[in-house]
Design a protein around this motif. Structure first.
Motif, PDB file in Angstrom:
ATOM      1  N   PHE A 161       0.051  33.180  42.823  1.00 62.11           N
ATOM      2  CA  PHE A 161      -0.011  34.571  42.371  1.00 62.11           C
ATOM      3  C   PHE A 161      -0.018  35.587  43.504  1.00 62.11           C
ATOM      4  N   ASN A 162      -0.478  35.211  44.683  1.00 65.07           N
ATOM      5  CA  ASN A 162      -0.544  36.159  45.787  1.00 65.07           C
ATOM      6  C   ASN A 162      -0.234  35.441  47.100  1.00 65.07           C
ATOM      7  N   TRP A 163      -0.051  36.238  48.170  1.00 62.58           N
ATOM      8  CA  TRP A 163       0.349  35.661  49.452  1.00 62.58           C
ATOM      9  C   TRP A 163      -0.732  34.729  50.005  1.00 62.58           C
ATOM     10  N   GLU A 164      -1.996  35.041  49.712  1.00 64.33           N
ATOM     11  CA  GLU A 164      -3.074  34.150  50.157  1.00 64.33           C
ATOM     12  C   GLU A 164      -2.930  32.771  49.511  1.00 64.33           C
ATOM     13  N   ASP A 165      -2.512  32.738  48.253  1.00 62.92           N
ATOM     14  CA  ASP A 165      -2.243  31.460  47.595  1.00 62.92           C
ATOM     15  C   ASP A 165      -1.166  30.673  48.344  1.00 62.92           C
ATOM     16  N   VAL A 166      -0.112  31.377  48.749  1.00 67.09           N
ATOM     17  CA  VAL A 166       1.000  30.708  49.440  1.00 67.09           C
ATOM     18  C   VAL A 166       0.510  30.069  50.737  1.00 67.09           C
ATOM     19  N   ILE A 167      -0.211  30.837  51.538  1.00 67.43           N
ATOM     20  CA  ILE A 167      -0.671  30.332  52.835  1.00 67.43           C
ATOM     21  C   ILE A 167      -1.656  29.180  52.655  1.00 67.43           C
ATOM     22  N   ALA A 168      -2.604  29.327  51.734  1.00 69.01           N
ATOM     23  CA  ALA A 168      -3.567  28.246  51.492  1.00 69.01           C
ATOM     24  C   ALA A 168      -2.862  27.007  50.960  1.00 69.01           C
ATOM     25  N   PHE A 169      -1.890  27.214  50.080  1.00 65.14           N
ATOM     26  CA  PHE A 169      -1.137  26.105  49.492  1.00 65.14           C
ATOM     27  C   PHE A 169      -0.404  25.330  50.584  1.00 65.14           C
ATOM     28  N   VAL A 170       0.296  26.050  51.464  1.00 65.68           N
ATOM     29  CA  VAL A 170       1.050  25.383  52.527  1.00 65.68           C
ATOM     30  C   VAL A 170       0.096  24.668  53.478  1.00 65.68           C
ATOM     31  N   PHE A 171      -0.972  25.338  53.870  1.00 69.26           N
ATOM     32  CA  PHE A 171      -1.934  24.756  54.813  1.00 69.26           C
ATOM     33  C   PHE A 171      -2.583  23.495  54.247  1.00 69.26           C
ATOM     34  N   LEU A 172      -2.923  23.512  52.973  1.00 71.27           N
ATOM     35  CA  LEU A 172      -3.670  22.402  52.378  1.00 71.27           C
ATOM     36  C   LEU A 172      -2.783  21.360  51.716  1.00 71.27           C
ATOM     37  N   VAL A 173      -1.822  21.801  50.918  1.00 70.23           N
ATOM     38  CA  VAL A 173      -1.019  20.869  50.125  1.00 70.23           C
ATOM     39  C   VAL A 173       0.093  20.247  50.970  1.00 70.23           C
ATOM     40  N   ASP A 174       0.789  21.071  51.763  1.00 76.29           N
ATOM     41  CA  ASP A 174       1.774  20.505  52.674  1.00 76.29           C
ATOM     42  C   ASP A 174       1.103  19.557  53.667  1.00 76.29           C
ATOM     43  N   ARG A 175      -0.115  19.876  54.044  1.00 78.43           N
ATOM     44  CA  ARG A 175      -0.869  19.007  54.962  1.00 78.43           C
ATOM     45  C   ARG A 175      -1.127  17.648  54.322  1.00 78.43           C
ATOM     46  N   ALA A 176      -1.532  17.643  53.044  1.00 77.46           N
ATOM     47  CA  ALA A 176      -1.741  16.377  52.337  1.00 77.46           C
ATOM     48  C   ALA A 176      -0.431  15.602  52.231  1.00 77.46           C
ATOM     49  N   GLY A 177       0.655  16.339  51.965  1.00 81.09           N
ATOM     50  CA  GLY A 177       1.960  15.697  51.905  1.00 81.09           C
ATOM     51  C   GLY A 177       2.366  15.104  53.236  1.00 81.09           C
ATOM     52  N   LEU A 178       1.979  15.761  54.328  1.00 78.89           N
ATOM     53  CA  LEU A 178       2.275  15.261  55.668  1.00 78.89           C
ATOM     54  C   LEU A 178       1.514  13.969  55.938  1.00 78.89           C
ATOM     55  N   TYR A 179       0.282  13.902  55.464  1.00 76.41           N
ATOM     56  CA  TYR A 179      -0.491  12.650  55.576  1.00 76.41           C
ATOM     57  C   TYR A 179       0.259  11.515  54.890  1.00 76.41           C
ATOM     58  N   GLN A 180       0.792  11.791  53.719  1.00 76.70           N
ATOM     59  CA  GLN A 180       1.569  10.779  53.001  1.00 76.70           C
ATOM     60  C   GLN A 180       2.776  10.327  53.821  1.00 76.70           C
ATOM     61  N   LEU A 181       3.525  11.287  54.343  1.00 79.29           N
ATOM     62  CA  LEU A 181       4.747  10.955  55.066  1.00 79.29           C
ATOM     63  C   LEU A 181       4.469  10.114  56.301  1.00 79.29           C
ATOM     64  N   ARG A 182       3.362  10.391  56.971  1.00 74.67           N
ATOM     65  CA  ARG A 182       3.033   9.635  58.181  1.00 74.67           C
ATOM     66  C   ARG A 182       2.744   8.169  57.879  1.00 74.67           C
ATOM     67  N   VAL A 183       2.301   7.895  56.657  1.00 73.45           N
ATOM     68  CA  VAL A 183       2.133   6.506  56.235  1.00 73.45           C
ATOM     69  C   VAL A 183       3.474   5.924  55.803  1.00 73.45           C
ATOM     70  N   ILE A 184       4.224   6.690  55.020  1.00 76.44           N
ATOM     71  CA  ILE A 184       5.490   6.202  54.473  1.00 76.44           C
ATOM     72  C   ILE A 184       6.519   5.917  55.567  1.00 76.44           C
ATOM     73  N   LYS A 185       6.419   6.608  56.711  1.00 81.79           N
ATOM     74  CA  LYS A 185       7.400   6.372  57.784  1.00 81.79           C
ATOM     75  C   LYS A 185       7.331   4.953  58.327  1.00 81.79           C
ATOM     76  N   ASP A 186       6.232   4.240  58.052  1.00 78.90           N
ATOM     77  CA  ASP A 186       6.104   2.837  58.472  1.00 78.90           C
ATOM     78  C   ASP A 186       6.416   1.872  57.336  1.00 78.90           C
ATOM     79  N   CYS A 187       6.950   2.404  56.248  1.00 70.81           N
ATOM     80  CA  CYS A 187       7.279   1.581  55.081  1.00 70.81           C
ATOM     81  C   CYS A 187       8.275   0.484  55.461  1.00 70.81           C
TER      82      CYS A 187
END
Length: 234
Positions: A100-126
């Protein structure tokens, strides 16, 4: 650890597990495109709009690449379902919430993209090399998204508004990591991605994220107390 170079080399059980991993990630990437796209014109500055354009382009490309990989498994119904998904019917609750607001966007990227990055770092060794290679190629772009969000967090003037967004999105970001707990652990181990469901991985995410938030002048989030909804493992 045995390496697999094509779908033909996989047992049906390993195929099924890989399908679920790829479907979940592809749906998430395309869900982000929907959530972030309105900010192509609504982001507060030109630099913010440029970042949003890159973010949308990257996530759309990631989703497209994952869908192309999924097509190799001959699961047309799953591919169609991903392509037809829209806000409100994505697999993850977090992918169905508008920003709904720009703060949502920044928090979403910082937190959710970060969780997704954790996933990718594991999957790269698949052990399934096509997925491992794709995850490796996605990591650099996801890291650039996180880098931008960190710079905004450091300099953001209205910390109360951004703190509220961080409090809201933090527990929901963990859905990215908890979701794969519903998958077969034996098959995940055979694919060398069992770390995806480890408590250690989730604890490291919580600790490192809170450490950075404190360094940026924000209050850490106790996700147990703030988790005021049930994570549904479908």
């Amino acid at each position: 650890m045995q390496k697999f170079n094509s779908v033909r080399e996989l047992s049906q059980d390993l195929k099924n597990t890989l399908i679920e991993i790829i479907v979940l990630r592809a749906d998430f990437e395309l869900g982000m495109v929907e959530q972030i796209s309105p900010w192509l014109v609504n982001a507060p500055t030109v630099d913010d709009r440029l970042f949003t354009a890159k973010l949308v382009s990257d996530e759309l490309n990631h989703g497209w690449q994952l869908v192309r990989l999924l097509e190799e498994f001959n699961v047309k119904d799953r591919v169609v379902k991903i392509e037809e998904a829209r806000l409100g019917i994505h697999m993850l609750d977090i992918s169905n919430m508008p920003l709904f607001n720009w703060e949502d966007v920044i928090a979403f990227v910082f937190l959710v993209d970060r969780a997704g990055l954790y996933q990718l770092r594991v999957i790269k060794d698949c052990s399934f090399e096509p997925l491992a290679n794709l995850a490796s190629s996605m990591i650099k772009e996801e890291e650039s998204h996180l880098f931008f969000s960190k710079n905004v967090l450091k300099a953001y003037q209205n910390k109360n508004r951004l703190q509220a967004a961080l409090n809201f999105w933090f527990p929901r970001a963990l859905e990215m990591l908890y979701k794969v707990k519903s998958l077969n652990e034996v098959h995940l181990r055979d694919l060398n991605v069992s770390e995806l469901i480890s408590d250690k991985l989730i604890e490291d995410y919580v600790r490192s994220t809170n450490d950075e938030m404190r360094n940026f002048g924000f209050v850490e989030v106790n996700y147990d107390k703030n988790l005021h909804y049930n994570i549904v493992l479908k």
